[in-house]
Design an enzyme around this catalytic site. Structure first.
Site, PDB file in Angstrom:
ATOM      1  N   ASP A 134      -1.988  -3.613  12.362  1.00  0.00           N
ATOM      2  CA  ASP A 134      -1.353  -4.035  11.109  1.00  0.00           C
ATOM      3  C   ASP A 134      -1.090  -5.544  11.170  1.00  0.00           C
ATOM      4  OD1 ASP A 134       0.712  -2.544   8.769  1.00  0.00           O
ATOM      5  OD2 ASP A 134       0.783  -4.701   9.167  1.00  0.00           O
ATOM      6  N   ARG A 155       0.850  -1.191   0.000  1.00  0.00           N
ATOM      7  CA  ARG A 155       0.000   0.000   0.000  1.00  0.00           C
ATOM      8  C   ARG A 155       0.876   1.228   0.000  1.00  0.00           C
ATOM      9  NH1 ARG A 155      -4.857   0.702   4.087  1.00  0.00           N
ATOM     10  NH2 ARG A 155      -3.302   0.387   5.680  1.00  0.00           N
ATOM     11  N   ASP A 180       2.589  -6.662  10.429  1.00  0.00           N
ATOM     12  CA  ASP A 180       3.508  -6.327  11.528  1.00  0.00           C
ATOM     13  C   ASP A 180       3.278  -7.221  12.735  1.00  0.00           C
ATOM     14  OD1 ASP A 180       4.985  -4.382  10.297  1.00  0.00           O
ATOM     15  OD2 ASP A 180       3.746  -2.717  11.017  1.00  0.00           O
ATOM     16  N   THR A 191      -1.088   7.489  -0.917  1.00  0.00           N
ATOM     17  CA  THR A 191      -2.338   7.389  -1.706  1.00  0.00           C
ATOM     18  C   THR A 191      -3.204   6.221  -1.251  1.00  0.00           C
ATOM     19  OG1 THR A 191      -1.327   5.882  -3.303  1.00  0.00           O
ATOM     20  CG2 THR A 191      -1.102   8.253  -3.736  1.00  0.00           C
TER      21      THR A 191
HETATM   22  N1  URA Z   1      -4.060  -3.678   6.795  1.00  0.00           N
HETATM   23  C1  URA Z   1      -3.884  -4.104   8.062  1.00  0.00           C
HETATM   24  O1  URA Z   1      -3.003  -4.913   8.334  1.00  0.00           O
HETATM   25  N2  URA Z   1      -4.699  -3.629   9.023  1.00  0.00           N
HETATM   26  C2  URA Z   1      -5.686  -2.736   8.771  1.00  0.00           C
HETATM   27  O2  URA Z   1      -6.387  -2.335   9.692  1.00  0.00           O
HETATM   28  C3  URA Z   1      -5.850  -2.296   7.436  1.00  0.00           C
HETATM   29  C4  URA Z   1      -5.029  -2.788   6.473  1.00  0.00           C
END
Ligand code: URA
Length: 217
Positions: free
Chosen positions: A208, A112, A211, A116
């Site tokens: 995330d 991502r 992560d 953007t």
């Molecule tokens: N990607 C993620 O890992 N967590 C989110 O909340 C949104 C996208």
């Protein structure tokens, strides 16, 4: 942007199995360790796989037990491809392969763009006969929908025609964007959360996923 039950598109399926819901609660917990997070995602992958394969067609085959010759059901039709979107989609993979070890795996590398929030492709490798297979695209989080939309578009460009999208948590915004872009692709999710925040994270979500799974924060 909250989504009421009546607003959920018809081709979005909720995996409401108690074990999945229980493990989803555990994995959302901010105190969950990296190894435990990864293990839970794997287990949920197995359970979701069980649910999404419920409708695979069966055919009767001839076998012989020690006592008699019988016709007995086996899965027929298209073979499966699991297509994790790197990197978080990998979290579902081993759990799903434990149920369907003969499935092929396609890897789709997307990140991502933090400004953007658009999906940028950096890797794609899929089986050459993907057109003849049922493809399950895997990503725990359906947030803006950009990555999911781009991944499915790439698969369609390479010939995939029968596709499902599998996630753990979806945002209403992601569901609407995805279903508009790919109305022919059913979505399976264990939860539809409240909204996206300004950074594109699902709230309440789980943070995330990549992560938390790999301990990279
Ligand atoms: N990607 C993620 O890992 N967590 C989110 O909340 C949104 C996208």
């Amino acid at each position: 942007m909250t989504m009421t039950v009546n607003e959920i598109p018809a081709n979005v399926h909720l995996v409401d199995h108690p074990l999945v819901q229980h493990k989803l609660t555990l994995i959302r917990d901010v105190k969950r360790s990296t190894s435990n997070f990864r293990q839970l995602l794997n287990e949920i992958g197995t359970l979701i796989c069980y649910e999404i394969t419920r409708e695979l067609p069966l055919e009767l085959v001839d076998i012989e037990t020690p006592l008699a010759k019988i016709k007995s059901p086996m899965i027929s039709g298209k073979k499966l491809v699991f297509a994790p979107i790197l990197r978080a989609g990998v979290g579902f993979l081993d759990g799903m392969l434990s149920l369907v070890p003969s499935a092929r795996v396609a890897h789709i590398g997307l990140y991502r763009d933090p400004k953007t929030l658009e999906a940028v492709e950096y890797y794609f490798k899929a089986p050459s006969d993907i057109a003849d297979r049922l493809t399950m695209v895997l990503d725990p989080m359906l947030a803006t929908g950009h990555s999911a939309i781009a991944a499915v578009a790439q698969l369609k460009k390479r010939g995939a025609r029968d596709i499902r999208f599998i996630c753990l948590i979806a945002a209403p915004e992601g569901i609407l964007a995805f279903c508009e872009a790919h109305p022919d692709v059913p979505v399976w999710t264990a939860a539809i959360d409240d909204h996206l925040n300004d950074h594109g994270y699902i709230v309440p979500g789980l943070g995330d996923a990549g992560d938390r799974m790999f301990g990279t924060k």
